[in-house]
Scaffold this motif. Structure first.
Motif, PDB file in Angstrom:
ATOM      1  N   SER A 101     -13.427 -17.144 -11.501  1.00  0.00           N
ATOM      2  CA  SER A 101     -14.737 -16.500 -11.441  1.00  0.00           C
ATOM      3  C   SER A 101     -15.640 -16.974 -12.576  1.00  0.00           C
ATOM      4  O   SER A 101     -16.838 -17.221 -12.375  1.00  0.00           O
ATOM      5  CB  SER A 101     -14.569 -14.981 -11.500  1.00  0.00           C
ATOM      6  N   GLN A 102     -15.081 -17.129 -13.764  1.00  0.00           N
ATOM      7  CA  GLN A 102     -15.869 -17.570 -14.917  1.00  0.00           C
ATOM      8  C   GLN A 102     -16.327 -19.019 -14.758  1.00  0.00           C
ATOM      9  O   GLN A 102     -17.443 -19.364 -15.141  1.00  0.00           O
ATOM     10  CB  GLN A 102     -15.039 -17.415 -16.193  1.00  0.00           C
ATOM     11  N   LYS A 150     -19.359 -19.177 -12.365  1.00  0.00           N
ATOM     12  CA  LYS A 150     -20.605 -18.526 -12.767  1.00  0.00           C
ATOM     13  C   LYS A 150     -21.692 -19.571 -13.026  1.00  0.00           C
ATOM     14  O   LYS A 150     -21.415 -20.734 -13.312  1.00  0.00           O
ATOM     15  CB  LYS A 150     -20.393 -17.705 -14.044  1.00  0.00           C
ATOM     16  N   LYS A 151     -22.938 -19.131 -12.926  1.00  0.00           N
ATOM     17  CA  LYS A 151     -24.049 -20.013 -13.267  1.00  0.00           C
ATOM     18  C   LYS A 151     -24.035 -20.293 -14.762  1.00  0.00           C
ATOM     19  O   LYS A 151     -23.558 -19.480 -15.554  1.00  0.00           O
ATOM     20  CB  LYS A 151     -25.376 -19.380 -12.852  1.00  0.00           C
ATOM     21  N   ASP A 165     -25.178 -17.645 -17.150  1.00  0.00           N
ATOM     22  CA  ASP A 165     -24.532 -16.332 -17.090  1.00  0.00           C
ATOM     23  C   ASP A 165     -23.743 -16.084 -18.371  1.00  0.00           C
ATOM     24  O   ASP A 165     -23.126 -17.002 -18.924  1.00  0.00           O
ATOM     25  CB  ASP A 165     -23.598 -16.266 -15.873  1.00  0.00           C
ATOM     26  N   ASP A 221     -20.992 -14.612 -18.740  1.00  0.00           N
ATOM     27  CA  ASP A 221     -19.549 -14.761 -18.529  1.00  0.00           C
ATOM     28  C   ASP A 221     -19.141 -16.191 -18.177  1.00  0.00           C
ATOM     29  O   ASP A 221     -17.970 -16.458 -17.900  1.00  0.00           O
ATOM     30  CB  ASP A 221     -19.081 -13.823 -17.405  1.00  0.00           C
ATOM     31  N   PHE A 222     -20.104 -17.108 -18.186  1.00  0.00           N
ATOM     32  CA  PHE A 222     -19.820 -18.501 -17.835  1.00  0.00           C
ATOM     33  C   PHE A 222     -18.865 -19.141 -18.840  1.00  0.00           C
ATOM     34  O   PHE A 222     -18.989 -18.952 -20.052  1.00  0.00           O
ATOM     35  CB  PHE A 222     -21.130 -19.295 -17.792  1.00  0.00           C
TER      36      PHE A 222
END
Length: 219
Positions: A38-39, A42-43, A46, A48-49
């Motif tokens: 998921s990380q 991410k964009k 973001d 959490d990228f």
């Protein structure tokens, strides 16, 4: 190109869910979890990228080859510590079993022209005199062409049991309203009788049969 962008594009094109992404990494010998996937997806802006390093992308591409071509028996290929566009292109070519002519044809579908000698130069060893570096533009257009040809449509939403029950109740209510608002026939009718029943009444308890009238023919 950005490693995360490549991962995002492949995930989108082939409609891999998080579970499948984890399995692809695992097939190449790398254990990752959904949070990591998921990380990476991410964009870039973001909070959490997390950047995807070359080694991780190499593992994913090796797993992608296993996913598309089947895992070969024996030791798994060692992931490269440093990736180049040339290596990424080669791995995509192997995974999708693409010949040079097919790659050129794919690129032409997105209005990008590439000759066979140019494509061949990307597969040469770095120290070969005909080696050419694969630019971001080539790889970006190839990923776009792959998406155009191989894009997997997402399945339509499946109605839940609750939705089905609600629909059934609505249908039942609509039927009751239609029955209630039904216009009675214009001709006189008796409650419980069929609208098209004969108007001639015959006593079911009668012991005598009705007389038939004889018609006289004119002479």
């Amino acid at each position: 190109m950005n490693n995360n962008d490549i991962l995002r594009r492949l995930r989108y094109t082939f409609n891999f869910n998080d579970k499948q992404m984890v399995a692809i990494f695992a097939s190449a010998g790398e254990e990752v979890n959904r949070e990591q996937v998921s990380q990476w997806l991410k964009k870039d802006d973001d909070s959490d990228f997390v950047a995807l390093f070359d080694t991780k992308l190499a593992v994913f591409l090796n797993g992608f080859i296993n996913e598309k071509r089947g895992k070969k028996p024996g030791a798994q290929a060692i992931p490269e510590k440093r990736l180049s566009n040339n290596i990424i292109l080669t791995k995509l070519k192997i995974a999708l079993n693409l010949q040079a002519e097919q790659i050129i044809s794919l690129l032409s579908e997105v209005d990008f022209r590439l000759s066979k000698p140019e494509l061949s130069a990307f597969s040469r060893k770095v120290d070969h005199k005909h080696y050419r570096e694969c630019k971001d533009q080539v790889l970006r257009n190839l990923l776009q062409a792959i998406d155009k040809k191989y894009h997997v449509e997402r399945s339509k939403k499946i109605a839940s049991p609750t939705d089905s029950q609600t629909k059934a109740r609505n249908d039942k209510g609509n039927y009751a309203k239609k029955k209630q608002n039904k216009t009675p026939p214009s001709s006189p009718w008796v409650e419980g009788a069929r609208p098209n029943a004969s108007s001639v009444y015959v006593n079911p308890n009668s012991t005598t049969s009705p007389k038939r009238q004889r018609l006289k023919l004119a002479k």
